[in-house]
Motif scaffolding. Structure first.
Motif, PDB file in Angstrom:
ATOM      1  N   GLU A   7       3.153  -2.039  -7.939  1.00  0.00           N
ATOM      2  CA  GLU A   7       3.177  -0.646  -8.398  1.00  0.00           C
ATOM      3  C   GLU A   7       3.073   0.327  -7.227  1.00  0.00           C
ATOM      4  N   ALA A   8       2.321  -0.055  -6.200  1.00  0.00           N
ATOM      5  CA  ALA A   8       2.150   0.829  -5.040  1.00  0.00           C
ATOM      6  C   ALA A   8       3.457   1.051  -4.297  1.00  0.00           C
ATOM      7  N   CYS A  23       6.403   1.010  -5.956  1.00  0.00           N
ATOM      8  CA  CYS A  23       7.373   1.417  -6.990  1.00  0.00           C
ATOM      9  C   CYS A  23       8.406   0.327  -7.246  1.00  0.00           C
ATOM     10  N   ARG A  68       0.456  -6.102  -5.860  1.00  0.00           N
ATOM     11  CA  ARG A  68       0.281  -4.672  -6.161  1.00  0.00           C
ATOM     12  C   ARG A  68       1.610  -3.934  -6.025  1.00  0.00           C
ATOM     13  N   VAL A  73       0.839  -1.209   0.000  1.00  0.00           N
ATOM     14  CA  VAL A  73       0.000   0.000   0.000  1.00  0.00           C
ATOM     15  C   VAL A  73       0.868   1.250   0.000  1.00  0.00           C
ATOM     16  N   GLY A  74       2.164   1.084  -0.150  1.00  0.00           N
ATOM     17  CA  GLY A  74       3.095   2.199  -0.182  1.00  0.00           C
ATOM     18  C   GLY A  74       4.514   1.688  -0.265  1.00  0.00           C
TER      19      GLY A  74
END
Length: 511
Positions: A315-316, A318, A313, A156-157
């Protein structure tokens, strides 16, 4: 191609009441497990509790680091549930049946009939799997100071993930989610049903016939094992030889071994369709325009694995990745996010348990202790557990030539080894590659019944910088098949020019 986790099959797979399966689940995925309350931040957070993830967690916890380990399915990953452990248990039983049938070659009277009890063999497999799971149980990991979470995790980050709605923050993270089976896109395959390595070991009833699609390590291992267990077995591979990562003569020997064990082999063949007909699964195989029809009870796909990245996920956070090749890492196993590392199947070409463990421990050192250890600096062997086994470490001749490294190879056939002859295990060879003009070992391939055990000595020599000439001077127990390695060293010494002292002695003796 598609990926699968638990396809349906017509063979018996009902294990709900099996006590060994229940013990395995109690250890690796306890139904009453309560996830811990997370602290403000973890020093190391690991996603995936397969061989790599558990090795990393234990390494970090032993050093006093606050570590979280997250698993969405079962502890131990594929290696425990549907990889190394169950496959080797099945292979051992199949090998015993093969030896019983081969009794006359050992001067023994064979049984009048060798009847395979498939149900008993699979029960033994599940018993062994449950026993080994105790070492990696949830209770044991927790007692070692690891915060263990069950659930599906996603980023989530750049410094946080969520596990079933609970947010965990980290200073460093390791992605060790492994890989999933690839299923070929064959029209009708899903409708007729199929097995993968994730479901084949749940069989409780003997299939009368089996088609194995794919000639990689697992496909070859299981084709031979099922054939030895009395199953009519067919294997189809879309290339001219099995085991594309092995040297060609080794792959050919393995192909010959499959044929001796009664496996029907179709090379350069693609499965193009499947359908049910008269209670059988009918598959069309095409080889250079020629169509062959095979009717079988079961179909096992073994064409490889894909990295398990879709649910993360990335992409979240990077983190750069490719769905087919996995997470992108540098030689230090660091991703495009400097906080996050990856190890094992999710980022490496060679998908083996020992590779996962070694890379995970390397990643922990680099992540937590500012280490600069390179993945390219590791020497990691692998083995395909057919009979004979095929083990490899380091470079092949082709790889050395691609890097413009001059190479010389020393080969000892196993039929020149006394112990291999007495054991009736003469098929195979020891092949060791050295940098030409030196005794520096660049790599080796061993084909022998116990090649997986034998390759470890060469791996040790390579890591320790011990040359092939030195191996020739090591006194081995006699007679052993491992002496074939010493014999390769002696072959190297015979190519060396005599030293000055030897030349003087020869001159004196001939005067």
């Amino acid at each position: 191609m598609q990926m699968t986790s638990s396809p349906l099959t017509s063979a018996g797979t009902d294990l709900d009441a099996d006590p060994h399966e229940q013990a395995l689940l109690a250890n690796t995925s306890p139904a009453d497990w309560v996830n811990p309350t997370p602290p403000s931040v973890y020093h190391l957070l690991i996603i995936g509790a397969g061989p790599g993830g558990m090795a990393a967690a234990r390494t970090a916890a032993a050093l006093g680091v606050k570590v979280a380990l997250i698993e969405r399915h079962r502890l131990g990953g594929g290696s425990l549930s549907y990889g190394c452990v169950p496959s080797k248990a099945m292979i051992q039983t199949a090998s015993l049946y093969a030896d019983m049938r081969d009794a006359p070659n050992y001067g023994a009277v064979p049984p009048r009939t060798v009847e395979v009890d498939f149900q008993m063999a699979m029960e033994r497999l599940r018993r062994i799997r449950a026993r080994i799971s105790r070492e990696d149980s949830a209770t044991r990991l927790s007692a070692e100071g690891i915060d263990l979470y069950f659930g599906t995790a996603h980023f989530v980050g750049a410094d946080a993930i969520e596990v079933d709605g609970v947010r965990l923050r980290f200073k460093k993270a390791l992605i060790a989610t492994g890989s999933r089976s690839i299923v070929p896109e064959i029209p009708g395959l899903t409708e007729v049903g199929y097995l993968t390595n994730e479901s084949v070991f749940n069989l409780t009833a003997t299939p009368r016939s089996l088609l194995v699609i794919g000639g990689g390590p697992l496909g070859c291992e299981l084709a031979q094992a099922f054939s030895r267990l009395g199953v009519r077995t067919i294997i189809a591979h879309n290339a001219p030889l099995f085991l594309p990562k092995e040297e060609r003569d080794a792959a050919q020997m393995m192909s010959d071994a499959l044929a001796r064990d009664g496996v029907e082999i179709h090379l350069n063949s693609d499965a193009v369709s499947a359908r049910m007909e008269r209670g059988c699964k009918r598959v069309e195989l095409v080889n250079d325009g020629q169509v062959t029809i095979v009717d079988v009870d079961e179909i096992l796909t073994g064409i490889g694995h894909m990295p398990a990245v879709r649910a993360l996920r990335l992409e979240a956070a990077c983190v750069v990745y490719n769905p087919e090749t996995g997470v992108h890492v540098d030689d230090f196993l660091r991703t495009s996010n400097s906080r996050i590392y990856a190890a094992g199947d999710v980022c490496l070409e060679h998908k083996y348990s020992n590779m996962a463990e070694a890379s995970a421990c390397l990643a922990v050192q680099n992540a937590l202790f500012f280490g600069r250890k390179r993945m390219s600096g590791l020497t990691i062997p692998w083995c395909t557990y057919t009979d004979p086994e095929i083990a490899h470490v380091g470079m092949s001749v082709r790889q050395a030539r691609e890097r413009n490294i001059p190479v010389k190879t020393f080969t000892v056939p196993m039929h020149d080894n006394d112990r291999a002859i007495t054991d009736g295990e003469e098929n195979g060879f020891v092949k060791i590659h050295v940098r030409e003009g030196t005794d520096t070992i660049l790599g080796a391939t061993i084909v022998a019944r116990h090649a997986g055990e034998m390759i470890n000595g060469i791996s040790l020599a390579m890591v320790a910088g011990i040359g092939l000439g030195t191996l020739a001077t090591v006194v081995h127990a006699h007679p052993t098949q491992g002496e074939a390695i010493k014999m390769a060293g002696e072959a190297y010494l015979r190519t060396r020019p005599p030293r000055f002292g030897a030349r003087l002695l020869r001159a004196w003796a001939n005067r």
